[in-house]
Design an enzyme around this catalytic site. Structure first.
Site, PDB file in Angstrom:
ATOM      1  N   GLY A  13       0.840  -1.001  -0.083  1.00  0.00           N
ATOM      2  CA  GLY A  13      -0.121  -0.047  -0.170  1.00  0.00           C
ATOM      3  C   GLY A  13       1.047   1.124  -0.277  1.00  0.00           C
ATOM      4  N   ARG A  16      -0.384   5.734  -1.872  1.00  0.00           N
ATOM      5  CA  ARG A  16      -0.743   6.933  -0.717  1.00  0.00           C
ATOM      6  C   ARG A  16      -0.706   6.978   0.472  1.00  0.00           C
ATOM      7  NH1 ARG A  16      -6.367   6.161  -1.890  1.00  0.00           N
ATOM      8  NH2 ARG A  16      -6.171   3.446  -1.954  1.00  0.00           N
ATOM      9  N   ASN A  64      -2.649  -7.714  -5.340  1.00  0.00           N
ATOM     10  CA  ASN A  64      -3.644  -7.658  -4.426  1.00  0.00           C
ATOM     11  C   ASN A  64      -2.972  -8.818  -2.938  1.00  0.00           C
ATOM     12  OD1 ASN A  64      -5.556  -8.287  -2.666  1.00  0.00           O
ATOM     13  ND2 ASN A  64      -6.963  -8.848  -4.129  1.00  0.00           N
ATOM     14  N   ASN A  91       1.505  -2.461   5.403  1.00  0.00           N
ATOM     15  CA  ASN A  91       1.103  -1.420   5.665  1.00  0.00           C
ATOM     16  C   ASN A  91      -0.007  -1.165   4.542  1.00  0.00           C
ATOM     17  OD1 ASN A  91       0.432   2.127   6.159  1.00  0.00           O
ATOM     18  ND2 ASN A  91       0.340   2.010   3.460  1.00  0.00           N
ATOM     19  N   SER A 143      -4.076  -0.505  13.984  1.00  0.00           N
ATOM     20  CA  SER A 143      -4.653   1.029  14.612  1.00  0.00           C
ATOM     21  C   SER A 143      -5.483   0.870  15.908  1.00  0.00           C
ATOM     22  CB  SER A 143      -6.167   0.600  13.752  1.00  0.00           C
ATOM     23  OG  SER A 143      -6.667   1.505  13.835  1.00  0.00           O
ATOM     24  N   TYR A 156     -12.618  -4.399  11.197  1.00  0.00           N
ATOM     25  CA  TYR A 156     -11.165  -3.818  11.114  1.00  0.00           C
ATOM     26  C   TYR A 156     -11.173  -4.010  12.185  1.00  0.00           C
ATOM     27  CZ  TYR A 156      -8.323   0.193   9.963  1.00  0.00           C
ATOM     28  OH  TYR A 156      -7.110   1.115   9.817  1.00  0.00           O
ATOM     29  N   LYS A 160      -7.255  -5.644  12.797  1.00  0.00           N
ATOM     30  CA  LYS A 160      -5.936  -4.744  12.943  1.00  0.00           C
ATOM     31  C   LYS A 160      -5.878  -5.658  14.675  1.00  0.00           C
ATOM     32  CE  LYS A 160      -5.942  -1.846  10.470  1.00  0.00           C
ATOM     33  NZ  LYS A 160      -5.075  -2.084   9.149  1.00  0.00           N
ATOM     34  N   ILE A 189      -5.719   9.809  10.815  1.00  0.00           N
ATOM     35  CA  ILE A 189      -4.716  10.462  10.141  1.00  0.00           C
ATOM     36  C   ILE A 189      -5.297  10.961   8.545  1.00  0.00           C
ATOM     37  CG2 ILE A 189      -2.423   9.737   9.072  1.00  0.00           C
ATOM     38  CD1 ILE A 189      -2.285   9.642  12.060  1.00  0.00           C
TER      39      ILE A 189
HETATM   40  P1  NAP Z   1      -5.191   4.885   2.108  1.00  0.00           P
HETATM   41  O1  NAP Z   1      -5.191   6.335   2.027  1.00  0.00           O
HETATM   42  O2  NAP Z   1      -7.066   4.258   1.567  1.00  0.00           O
HETATM   43  O3  NAP Z   1      -4.351   4.070   1.250  1.00  0.00           O
HETATM   44  C1  NAP Z   1      -4.298   2.370   1.545  1.00  0.00           C
HETATM   45  C2  NAP Z   1      -3.165   1.672  -0.069  1.00  0.00           C
HETATM   46  O4  NAP Z   1      -3.480   0.608   0.761  1.00  0.00           O
HETATM   47  C3  NAP Z   1      -3.254   2.545  -1.358  1.00  0.00           C
HETATM   48  O5  NAP Z   1      -1.767   2.380  -1.319  1.00  0.00           O
HETATM   49  C4  NAP Z   1      -3.972   1.172  -1.825  1.00  0.00           C
HETATM   50  O6  NAP Z   1      -3.297   1.360  -3.015  1.00  0.00           O
HETATM   51  C5  NAP Z   1      -3.302   0.509  -0.997  1.00  0.00           C
HETATM   52  N1  NAP Z   1      -4.529  -0.996  -0.950  1.00  0.00           N
HETATM   53  C6  NAP Z   1      -5.292  -1.316  -1.043  1.00  0.00           C
HETATM   54  N2  NAP Z   1      -6.026  -2.321  -1.045  1.00  0.00           N
HETATM   55  C7  NAP Z   1      -4.937  -3.229  -1.011  1.00  0.00           C
HETATM   56  C8  NAP Z   1      -4.783  -4.650  -1.607  1.00  0.00           C
HETATM   57  N3  NAP Z   1      -5.249  -5.644  -1.921  1.00  0.00           N
HETATM   58  N4  NAP Z   1      -3.332  -4.900  -1.953  1.00  0.00           N
HETATM   59  C9  NAP Z   1      -2.196  -4.116  -1.617  1.00  0.00           C
HETATM   60  N5  NAP Z   1      -2.781  -3.229  -1.680  1.00  0.00           N
HETATM   61  C10 NAP Z   1      -3.786  -2.226  -0.712  1.00  0.00           C
HETATM   62  O7  NAP Z   1      -4.744   4.550   3.402  1.00  0.00           O
HETATM   63  P2  NAP Z   1      -4.444   5.270   4.209  1.00  0.00           P
HETATM   64  O8  NAP Z   1      -5.054   5.829   5.873  1.00  0.00           O
HETATM   65  O9  NAP Z   1      -2.767   5.503   4.072  1.00  0.00           O
HETATM   66  O10 NAP Z   1      -3.628   3.854   5.512  1.00  0.00           O
HETATM   67  C11 NAP Z   1      -2.887   3.187   5.392  1.00  0.00           C
HETATM   68  C12 NAP Z   1      -3.043   1.977   6.786  1.00  0.00           C
HETATM   69  O11 NAP Z   1      -2.910   2.129   7.957  1.00  0.00           O
HETATM   70  C13 NAP Z   1      -4.130   1.176   6.689  1.00  0.00           C
HETATM   71  O12 NAP Z   1      -3.202  -0.377   7.004  1.00  0.00           O
HETATM   72  C14 NAP Z   1      -4.750   1.254   7.993  1.00  0.00           C
HETATM   73  O13 NAP Z   1      -5.803   0.350   8.380  1.00  0.00           O
HETATM   74  C15 NAP Z   1      -3.962   2.467   8.611  1.00  0.00           C
HETATM   75  N6  NAP Z   1      -4.382   3.086   9.441  1.00  0.00           N
HETATM   76  C16 NAP Z   1      -4.580   3.788   8.169  1.00  0.00           C
HETATM   77  C17 NAP Z   1      -5.518   4.771   9.764  1.00  0.00           C
HETATM   78  C18 NAP Z   1      -6.268   6.799   9.158  1.00  0.00           C
HETATM   79  O14 NAP Z   1      -6.526   6.575  10.030  1.00  0.00           O
HETATM   80  N7  NAP Z   1      -5.664   6.829   8.041  1.00  0.00           N
HETATM   81  C19 NAP Z   1      -5.855   5.116  11.097  1.00  0.00           C
HETATM   82  C20 NAP Z   1      -5.014   3.783  11.229  1.00  0.00           C
HETATM   83  C21 NAP Z   1      -4.456   2.816  10.759  1.00  0.00           C
HETATM   84  P3  NAP Z   1      -4.139   1.693  -4.835  1.00  0.00           P
HETATM   85  O15 NAP Z   1      -3.756   2.612  -4.551  1.00  0.00           O
HETATM   86  O16 NAP Z   1      -3.805   0.901  -5.872  1.00  0.00           O
HETATM   87  O17 NAP Z   1      -5.284   1.432  -4.320  1.00  0.00           O
END
Ligand code: NAP
Length: 249
Positions: A13, A16, A64, A91, A143, A156, A160, A189
């Site tokens: 991931g 982004r 994937n 990630n 998370s 989720y 997690k 975040i």
């Molecule tokens: P995001 O902006 O939605 O980005 C998700 C990333 O994961 C993208 O690069 C996406 O690829 C990739 N992805 C999704 N499904 C996938 C799959 N099946 N195989 C390979 N890649 C995949 O997410 P984020 O907010 O940066 O979150 C990153 C991590 O932090 C996640 O594990 C999330 O649960 C965790 N987290 C986030 C938050 C928050 O507040 N944002 C809080 C706690 C934990 P594409 O670009 O190709 O779609």
């Protein structure tokens, strides 16, 4: 000499959000980076260009992580392009929110497949090389929700929470091989993932966060960078909270 000079990192991931910041942080320390992503080709290629500007090698790998064959092919290709992976940042993650009563089997399974089984299986793919090399760093992105639970996020939260259990188990199994296994637990975040959360819910999050704001992807990446550094060799099986004080475990 930079801290991670010539190491090979795989960030799932990485196209982004938090993953992108992690790729940039690891490259700043001299690591070559394999950028995994699911579907956004342009963003993944953009990240690779930014990483190359930092003087490291970088390639994008569309796979994937819920699909074992795709994981296997990806890691084989990384081996050819960059060499064995010594830093793995699990990630990638998704959400499919609904109260448990209304949640479908498909929503449950999709989140468990991507957020729990996927990271476990990618780790399984790279661990043997780390053991053979006698050095490795594995970081799971869990998370705050995996620690406290959250309304509408049973799938989720379970995924997690499962990653935390996996972190502690794996850490014990590979500690004598020079490999540390840790987790980072972000609060809320600013990324595309939280852009889907209703504004009134985010206002409540700010109220409940002692620091009084959402976090930034770079603030998560800095914790990951530290865990991957040689100086973190005596930290394993840990969950590092980066949540503005919202949960103090
Ligand atoms: P995001 O902006 O939605 O980005 C998700 C990333 O994961 C993208 O690069 C996406 O690829 C990739 N992805 C999704 N499904 C996938 C799959 N099946 N195989 C390979 N890649 C995949 O997410 P984020 O907010 O940066 O979150 C990153 C991590 O932090 C996640 O594990 C999330 O649960 C965790 N987290 C986030 C938050 C928050 O507040 N944002 C809080 C706690 C934990 P594409 O670009 O190709 O779609």
């Amino acid at each position: 000499m930079k801290l991670l000079e010539n190491k090979v990192s795989l960030v799932t991931g990485g196209s982004r959000g938090i993953g992108r910041s992690i790729c940039l942080a690891l490259a700043s320390e001299g690591s070559h980076v394999a950028v995994n992503y699911a579907s956004h080709d342009a963003q993944a290629n953009e990240v690779c260009a930014m990483l190359r500007d930092k003087g490291v090698k970088a390639f994008a790998y569309r796979a994937n992580i819920a699909n074992d064959d795709e994981n296997h092919r990806m890691v084989e290709q990384i081996h050819k392009d960059l060499g064995p992976v010594s830093i793995l940042v699990n990630n990638a993650g998704i959400t499919r929110d609904r109260t448990f009563v209304k949640m479908t089997y498909e929503m449950w399974k999709e989140v468990l497949d991507v957020d729990l089984t996927g990271p476990a299986m990618v780790t399984h793919e790279v661990l043997k090389d780390m053991i053979d090399n006698g050095w490795g760093r594995v970081v799971f992105m869990t998370s705050i929700v995996g620690q406290t639970g959250n309304f509408g996020q049973s799938n989720y939260a379970v995924a997690k929470g499962g990653l935390i259990a996996l972190t502690r188990t794996l850490a014990r199994e590979v500690a004598r091989k020079g490999i540390t296994v840790n987790a980072v637990a972000p609060g809320f975040i600013e990324t595309d993932m939280t852009a889907e959360v209703p504004p009134q819910v985010l206002d409540k999050v700010r109220e409940a966060t002692p620091v009084g704001r959402l976090g930034k992807p770079d603030e998560i990446a800095d914790a990951v960078r530290f865990l991957c550094s040689p100086g973190a060799a005596y930290i394993t099986g840990e969950v590092i909270n980066v949540n503005g004080g919202m949960y103090m475990g």
